[in-house]
Design an enzyme around this catalytic site. Structure first.
Site, mmCIF file in Angstrom:
data_model
loop_
_atom_site.group_PDB
_atom_site.id
_atom_site.type_symbol
_atom_site.label_atom_id
_atom_site.label_comp_id
_atom_site.label_asym_id
_atom_site.label_seq_id
_atom_site.Cartn_x
_atom_site.Cartn_y
_atom_site.Cartn_z
ATOM 1 N N VAL A 143 0.921 42.324 -5.374
ATOM 2 C CA VAL A 143 -0.027 41.282 -4.979
ATOM 3 C C VAL A 143 0.714 40.089 -4.380
ATOM 4 O O VAL A 143 0.386 39.617 -3.286
ATOM 5 C CB VAL A 143 -0.887 40.865 -6.198
ATOM 6 C CG1 VAL A 143 -1.734 39.649 -5.875
ATOM 7 C CG2 VAL A 143 -1.770 42.025 -6.635
ATOM 8 N N GLU B 291 -7.584 39.371 -6.527
ATOM 9 C CA GLU B 291 -7.117 40.183 -5.397
ATOM 10 C C GLU B 291 -7.719 41.582 -5.503
ATOM 11 O O GLU B 291 -7.747 42.161 -6.574
ATOM 12 C CB GLU B 291 -5.577 40.244 -5.462
ATOM 13 C CG GLU B 291 -4.947 41.044 -4.369
ATOM 14 C CD GLU B 291 -5.427 40.599 -3.014
ATOM 15 O OE1 GLU B 291 -5.216 39.441 -2.651
ATOM 16 O OE2 GLU B 291 -6.019 41.439 -2.306
ATOM 17 N N GLU C 196 -2.919 49.588 -3.425
ATOM 18 C CA GLU C 196 -1.570 50.002 -3.033
ATOM 19 C C GLU C 196 -1.693 51.066 -1.966
ATOM 20 O O GLU C 196 -2.621 51.866 -1.986
ATOM 21 C CB GLU C 196 -0.826 50.557 -4.246
ATOM 22 C CG GLU C 196 -0.497 49.480 -5.235
ATOM 23 C CD GLU C 196 0.272 49.999 -6.432
ATOM 24 O OE1 GLU C 196 0.872 51.077 -6.349
ATOM 25 O OE2 GLU C 196 0.252 49.300 -7.454
ATOM 26 N N LYS D 146 -13.437 40.330 -10.949
ATOM 27 C CA LYS D 146 -12.309 41.252 -10.761
ATOM 28 C C LYS D 146 -12.393 42.448 -11.723
ATOM 29 O O LYS D 146 -12.327 43.613 -11.324
ATOM 30 C CB LYS D 146 -11.001 40.485 -10.959
ATOM 31 C CG LYS D 146 -9.766 41.339 -11.050
ATOM 32 C CD LYS D 146 -9.445 41.998 -9.732
ATOM 33 C CE LYS D 146 -8.341 43.000 -9.908
ATOM 34 N NZ LYS D 146 -7.874 43.562 -8.671
ATOM 35 N N ALA E 285 -13.975 63.909 -7.584
ATOM 36 C CA ALA E 285 -13.610 64.448 -8.895
ATOM 37 C C ALA E 285 -12.193 65.011 -8.825
ATOM 38 O O ALA E 285 -11.711 65.368 -7.748
ATOM 39 C CB ALA E 285 -14.591 65.546 -9.281
ATOM 40 N N GLY E 286 -11.529 65.088 -9.945
ATOM 41 C CA GLY E 286 -10.181 65.650 -9.951
ATOM 42 C C GLY E 286 -9.449 65.293 -11.224
ATOM 43 O O GLY E 286 -10.030 65.315 -12.307
ATOM 44 N N GLY F 185 -5.168 56.882 -12.114
ATOM 45 C CA GLY F 185 -3.929 56.373 -12.697
ATOM 46 C C GLY F 185 -3.648 55.025 -12.062
ATOM 47 O O GLY F 185 -4.561 54.361 -11.579
ATOM 48 N N CYS G 119 -3.612 49.561 -12.340
ATOM 49 C CA CYS G 119 -4.793 48.693 -12.453
ATOM 50 C C CYS G 119 -5.911 49.285 -13.294
ATOM 51 O O CYS G 119 -6.261 48.746 -14.333
ATOM 52 C CB CYS G 119 -5.304 48.368 -11.058
ATOM 53 S SG CYS G 119 -4.027 47.623 -10.044
HETATM 54 C C1 UGA Z 1 -7.330 49.460 -7.435
HETATM 55 C C2 UGA Z 1 -8.584 48.940 -6.685
HETATM 56 O O1 UGA Z 1 -9.092 49.942 -5.822
HETATM 57 C C3 UGA Z 1 -8.243 47.685 -5.880
HETATM 58 O O2 UGA Z 1 -9.423 47.162 -5.282
HETATM 59 C C4 UGA Z 1 -7.641 46.641 -6.841
HETATM 60 O O3 UGA Z 1 -7.249 45.466 -6.132
HETATM 61 C C5 UGA Z 1 -6.425 47.225 -7.525
HETATM 62 O O4 UGA Z 1 -6.815 48.400 -8.253
HETATM 63 C C6 UGA Z 1 -5.873 46.174 -8.461
HETATM 64 O O5 UGA Z 1 -6.602 45.778 -9.386
HETATM 65 O O6 UGA Z 1 -4.780 45.641 -8.207
HETATM 66 P P1 UGA Z 1 -5.200 50.945 -6.738
HETATM 67 O O7 UGA Z 1 -4.927 51.041 -8.221
HETATM 68 O O8 UGA Z 1 -4.096 50.574 -5.819
HETATM 69 O O9 UGA Z 1 -6.383 49.873 -6.461
HETATM 70 O O10 UGA Z 1 -5.699 52.385 -6.285
HETATM 71 P P2 UGA Z 1 -7.062 53.114 -5.919
HETATM 72 O O11 UGA Z 1 -7.007 53.532 -4.511
HETATM 73 O O12 UGA Z 1 -8.223 52.311 -6.334
HETATM 74 O O13 UGA Z 1 -6.934 54.436 -6.810
HETATM 75 C C7 UGA Z 1 -6.859 54.373 -8.231
HETATM 76 C C8 UGA Z 1 -6.821 55.747 -8.838
HETATM 77 O O14 UGA Z 1 -8.112 56.361 -8.790
HETATM 78 C C9 UGA Z 1 -5.877 56.744 -8.173
HETATM 79 O O15 UGA Z 1 -5.163 57.426 -9.179
HETATM 80 C C10 UGA Z 1 -6.792 57.689 -7.426
HETATM 81 O O16 UGA Z 1 -6.246 58.980 -7.299
HETATM 82 C C11 UGA Z 1 -8.006 57.678 -8.326
HETATM 83 N N1 UGA Z 1 -9.280 58.043 -7.632
HETATM 84 C C12 UGA Z 1 -9.762 57.225 -6.660
HETATM 85 C C13 UGA Z 1 -9.981 59.175 -8.012
HETATM 86 O O17 UGA Z 1 -9.563 59.936 -8.913
HETATM 87 N N2 UGA Z 1 -11.172 59.465 -7.381
HETATM 88 C C14 UGA Z 1 -11.683 58.676 -6.407
HETATM 89 O O18 UGA Z 1 -12.772 59.000 -5.892
HETATM 90 C C15 UGA Z 1 -10.961 57.535 -6.021
#
Ligand code: UGA
Length: 440
Positions: free
Chosen positions: A11, A151, A155, A204, A252-253, A257, A260
């Protein structure tokens, strides 16, 4: 505007670099001199597409510099962002030690009116806590305001997200402070919401928890699909066309992780408990998510008739594509479970292997997906990196001891994989409706 940013994690560094790129003069502050040196040399300590280039450009144009001196940076600026880490404690509550330390240092350095903007993800009430700490530490009664500006960047697409946020939330207790931050963000021309401090702090957590809820929800539906012969991918697709639901975060999956969602849902759960509210909803989000890797290993075990002496290959280790971050990565859980069950684990990830290696030296790290497939009894797709989309599956199949493909992200077309001769398992995709699909 002259800005200081305390903390150079995802961030802080991305915020600092983007503000510099918008023409501000930015001091990035970190207690770690190694990180500070790297940043000043134009090397970002984190892997994030586009960050190095933007950092180098702004270093050359002298709009950004890194330092370990937060007191000095505070004295020279009017707006100070707190972007330090808030790691979970053993109980799952966030550790606010670094926020407190930054606030104390800023308090000591106060030499005129300042706005202290909290960007770290912190429980409701932390803005007031920061205010009290600064009051305790300031030597002279200089005025200051505390603002919450959560924020929302992800990532892997942090620069893009910072430049194009869906919304900018500014929680402040007076217009003077709010307007200064509005001015800073004005060049982005994005929707801005001005709220009080508590509201911004809750926005947030409420947002991250809702996204985690969507993921756990669709994973719960996936379990039902699996038992009833339905296909969760089609269920999610149809649900998503309803504009009130939307397609995002319904994949789904293996579940979520990262640094956040798991931590924020836990922290939010503690907050609601602190206010004597029922935590069951949040507990369920986490319970469903925690069960995902266990269930995947179960499927592999069932298919192979046991895991002892079997070789299982993992495609992808990072918690999601386009990052080398392995915090709370599903792969770590899979590795642990597979090794415990006596399997040999092979793995390949385009960038995250050096991070996993020290934690799991017993894993066989490979140069590519084909090497992982060699003599493997099963392959599990863990992280949907682009390079795994168009693999030469005939080569993969021929290299494997048994062609068993477990798709932890529902990346592949089940029909195609079965035609290629694989036993294919997708999460919540029991339906074999290829014939019907061919009619459409
Ligand atoms: C997340 C939020 O999306 C951001 O908006 C936020 O700013 C951030 O946390 C934070 O609080 O700093 P991030 O952890 O970087 O962002 O990643 P995401 O793209 O949100 O994915 C999180 C996890 O969910 C990953 O492991 C991804 O594989 C999983 N995921 C995502 C699923 O299993 N299914 C989905 O449909 C979407």
């Amino acid at each position: 505007m002259k800005i200081a940013v305390a903390g150079t994690g995802y961030v802080g560094l991305v915020t600092g670099v983007v503000f510099a790129d918008l023409g501000n003069e930015v001091a990035c502050v970190d207690i770690d001199p190694v990180k500070v040196d790297a940043i000043n040399k134009g090397q970002s300590p984190i892997y994030e597409p586009g960050l190095d280039e933007m950092l180098q450009r702004n270093l050359e144009e002298e709009r950004i510099r890194a330092t370990t001196d937060l007191e000095g940076a505070t004295r020279e600026t009017e707006v100070i962002f707190i972007c330090v880490g808030t790691p979970p404690t053993d109980t799952g509550e966030p550790d606010l030690r670094y926020v407190d330390e930054a606030a104390a240092t800023i308090g000591r350095a106060l030499n005129g009116y300042k706005i202290i903007v909290n960007k770290s993800t912190v429980p409701v009430g932390t803005g007031d806590r920061v205010r009290r700490i600064i009051e305790q530490h300031r030597a002279e009664p200089h005025e200051f305001d505390v603002v919450s500006n959560p924020e929302f960047l992800r990532e892997g697409s942090a620069i893009h997200d910072t430049l194009n946020p869906d919304r900018i939330v500014i929680g402040a207790d007076n217009a003077r402070a709010a307007m200064k931050i509005v001015e800073l963000y004005a060049p982005l021309e994005r929707p801005m919401l001005i709220t009080n401090l508590a509201t911004a702090e809750i926005i947030k957590y409420a947002s991250n928890t809702f996204l985690a809820l969507k993921i756990s929800y669709i994973n719960a539906i996936a379990d039902l699909c699996e038992r009833t012969g339905a296909d969760v991918v089609q269920v999610a697709k149809a649900m998503g066309y309803d504009q009130r639901i939307g397609h995002a975060f319904l994949q789904a999956g293996l579940g979520f992780g990262g640094s956040c969602f798991p931590k924020d849902v836990q922290a939010f759960m503690h907050t609601v408990q602190r206010y004597q509210l029922d935590p069951t909803l949040y507990q369920q989000i986490l319970a469903i998510n925690n069960a995902r890797p266990v269930q995947m290993v179960e499927r592999v075990r069932e298919r192979l008739g046991g895991l002892e002496g079997r070789t299982v290959g993992l495609l992808g280790l990072a918690f999601k594509p386009n990052t080398d971050d392995i915090r709370e990565a599903r792969a770590l859980e899979l590795i642990k479970l597979l090794l415990q069950a006596g399997a040999t684990v092979k793995a390949y990830d385009p960038v995250a292997m050096p991070r996993v290696q020290p934690l799991h030296p017993e894993v066989v790290y490979c140069r590519n997906a084909y090497e992982v497939a060699e003599n493997a009894d099963a392959l599990v797709l863990v992280t949907e990196w682009n390079e795994f989309r168009q693999l030469n599956f005939e080569r993969i199949r021929n290299a494997m001891r048994q062609p068993n493909l477990f798709d932890g992200r529902n990346l592949y077309d089940p029909q195609r994989m079965r035609k290629l001769g694989f036993y294919y398992y997708g999460v919540g995709r029991a339906a074999d409706n290829g014939e019907f699909k061919a009619m459409l």
